[in-house]
Design a protein around this motif. Structure first.
Motif, short mmCIF file in Angstrom:
data_model
loop_
_atom_site.label_atom_id
_atom_site.label_comp_id
_atom_site.label_asym_id
_atom_site.label_seq_id
_atom_site.Cartn_x
_atom_site.Cartn_y
_atom_site.Cartn_z
N CYS A 1 0.80 -1.22 0.00
CA CYS A 1 0.00 0.00 0.00
C CYS A 1 0.84 1.28 0.00
N GLY A 2 2.15 1.16 -0.07
CA GLY A 2 3.00 2.34 -0.10
C GLY A 2 2.84 3.14 -1.38
N ALA A 3 3.43 4.33 -1.40
CA ALA A 3 3.31 5.21 -2.56
C ALA A 3 3.90 4.57 -3.81
N ASN A 4 4.92 3.73 -3.64
CA ASN A 4 5.54 3.05 -4.78
C ASN A 4 5.13 1.58 -4.86
N GLY A 5 4.10 1.20 -4.11
CA GLY A 5 3.65 -0.18 -4.09
C GLY A 5 2.79 -0.54 -5.29
N ILE B 1 -0.33 -1.55 -5.48
CA ILE B 1 -1.71 -1.05 -5.46
C ILE B 1 -1.75 0.39 -5.95
N SER B 2 -0.77 1.18 -5.55
CA SER B 2 -0.68 2.56 -6.03
C SER B 2 -0.44 2.59 -7.54
N GLY B 3 0.35 1.62 -8.02
CA GLY B 3 0.61 1.53 -9.46
C GLY B 3 -0.66 1.24 -10.24
N VAL B 4 -1.49 0.34 -9.70
CA VAL B 4 -2.76 0.03 -10.37
C VAL B 4 -3.67 1.25 -10.36
N MET B 5 -3.67 1.99 -9.26
CA MET B 5 -4.50 3.20 -9.18
C MET B 5 -4.07 4.22 -10.23
N GLN B 6 -2.76 4.32 -10.48
CA GLN B 6 -2.27 5.26 -11.49
C GLN B 6 -2.75 4.88 -12.88
N LEU B 7 -2.90 3.58 -13.14
CA LEU B 7 -3.39 3.14 -14.45
C LEU B 7 -4.80 3.65 -14.72
N PHE B 8 -5.55 3.89 -13.66
CA PHE B 8 -6.92 4.38 -13.81
C PHE B 8 -6.99 5.91 -13.65
N GLY B 9 -5.83 6.56 -13.74
CA GLY B 9 -5.81 8.01 -13.71
C GLY B 9 -5.81 8.62 -12.32
N MET B 10 -5.61 7.82 -11.30
CA MET B 10 -5.58 8.33 -9.93
C MET B 10 -4.15 8.67 -9.56
N PRO B 11 -3.94 9.65 -8.68
CA PRO B 11 -2.57 10.03 -8.32
C PRO B 11 -1.89 8.97 -7.45
N THR C 1 -0.46 7.41 -4.39
CA THR C 1 -0.90 7.66 -3.02
C THR C 1 -0.34 6.63 -2.04
N ASP C 2 0.12 7.12 -0.90
CA ASP C 2 0.48 6.23 0.20
C ASP C 2 -0.81 5.97 0.98
N LEU C 3 -1.41 4.79 0.76
CA LEU C 3 -2.73 4.53 1.33
C LEU C 3 -2.71 4.56 2.86
N LEU C 4 -1.63 4.06 3.47
CA LEU C 4 -1.55 4.04 4.93
C LEU C 4 -1.17 5.40 5.52
N GLY C 5 -0.79 6.33 4.66
CA GLY C 5 -0.48 7.67 5.12
C GLY C 5 -1.61 8.64 4.87
#
Length: 313
Positions: free
Chosen positions: A146-150, A152-162, A164-168
């Motif tokens: 869930c980190g910013a470079n994890g 899950i964040s990479g998948v979120m970027q594929l959908f146009g989302m910034p 994000t560090d989910l736990l932060g």
């Protein structure tokens, strides 16, 4: 006359217990370790709850500390963080109950319909594994995912989302925590339902097949009603633990930026009790928590007994 009958009944129960112990001594010996565990680690520590009513000082001990009555309970109820911790505790517990409780039931019903025994065994083994991973390792894994470079964040970027560090991020904490808890525990939680399903008479399925029922209909009209008493009992126990959230994971995952949505009663008690050395205040918080859980389990048990005659006692 009534007193005589009661005494006779009690004497009869004692005789039966003695006879059972003599008849099955090995079984009673097997119970002793569990009994000793609960006495030593659950019942004897209850004496320590007296410090919730004291200004406890380690150097003075239980007997020398000043008694202050309900001072710490009033302080907690008037605490600036009381509503926040109560809200977070209830929301996380309710989310776990709503989303997490049905998952092991559905998983057990699904595997019960699978005909390949090897597939069932392999699947069960895979989903049981997360339960045995320690909290520290599991939280490290969650942080990586869930980190910013994890990933899950990479998948979120594929959908146009910034990125994000989910736990932060406070608004994502509950979702991450509840999802991780479901993933880690649903396989282990399904064991009881598998055991309950094995107790259903196979003749019921055979009769339903002859009547033309499909798998979904058999699961809905036979399997689910067959394990309904088990579901109700486990639901009552879950409701009785609504105020008790595993503080270990939250402490390992949260940070000051997510306190707004992550700080629960047990973590607040930990900080006040062990970090600030306010033992009496922390004990009062835990006492309050326990009383609420007791009220909830008594209420859930009474409602269940009235609605469907299934209850813990």
């Amino acid at each position: 006359m009534t007193g005589t009958v009661v005494r006779a009944g009690n004497a009869h129960k004692r005789v039966n217990l003695f006879k059972n112990i003599c008849t099955y001594p090995i079984l009673y010996l097997m119970v002793l370790p569990a009994l000793a565990y609960y006495i030593l680690f659950h019942y004897m520590p209850m004496f320590g709850l007296v410090i919730a009513f004291q200004d406890y000082k380690v150097v003075h001990g239980f007997l020398g500390s000043e008694w202050v009555g309900l001072k710490h309970f009033r302080s907690f109820l008037g605490d600036a963080y009381f509503l926040r911790t109560l809200r977070n505790t209830l929301l996380i517990s309710i989310y776990q109950l709503l989303w997490g409780f049905p998952v092991p039931i559905l998983f057990a019903l699904f595997l019960n319909e699978v005909r390949s025994k090897s597939f069932v065994r392999v699947t069960q083994t895979i989903v049981y594994i997360p339960h045995f991973i320690s909290a520290v390792v599991m939280c490290s894994l969650i942080r990586t995912l869930c980190g910013a470079n994890g990933p899950i964040s990479g998948v979120m970027q594929l959908f146009g989302m910034p990125k994000t560090d989910l736990l932060g991020t406070a608004r994502y904490f509950r979702t991450v925590y509840v999802t991780a808890e479901i993933w880690q525990e649903f396989g282990w939680g399904s064991i009881i339902y598998f055991a309950a399903l094995t107790g259903i008479d196979p003749a019921l399925y055979e009769a339903a097949t002859l009547d033309g029922a499909n798998r979904f209909q058999k699961a809905w009209h036979i399997s689910l009603p067959g394990i309904l008493p088990t579901i109700v009992i486990l639901l009552i126990l879950k409701i009785g633990n609504i105020m008790s959230i595993g503080w270990e994971k939250i402490i390992l995952l949260y940070n000051p930026m997510t306190y707004e949505t992550a700080d629960v009663i047990s973590t607040y008690s930990y900080r006040r009790g062990l970090q600030n050395l306010e033992y009496s205040y922390a004990s009062a918080i835990s006492f309050f928590n326990g009383v609420i859980n007791l009220v909830l389990i008594l209420g859930a048990n009474a409602i269940s007994r009235k609605l469907n005659d299934t209850s813990l006692w």
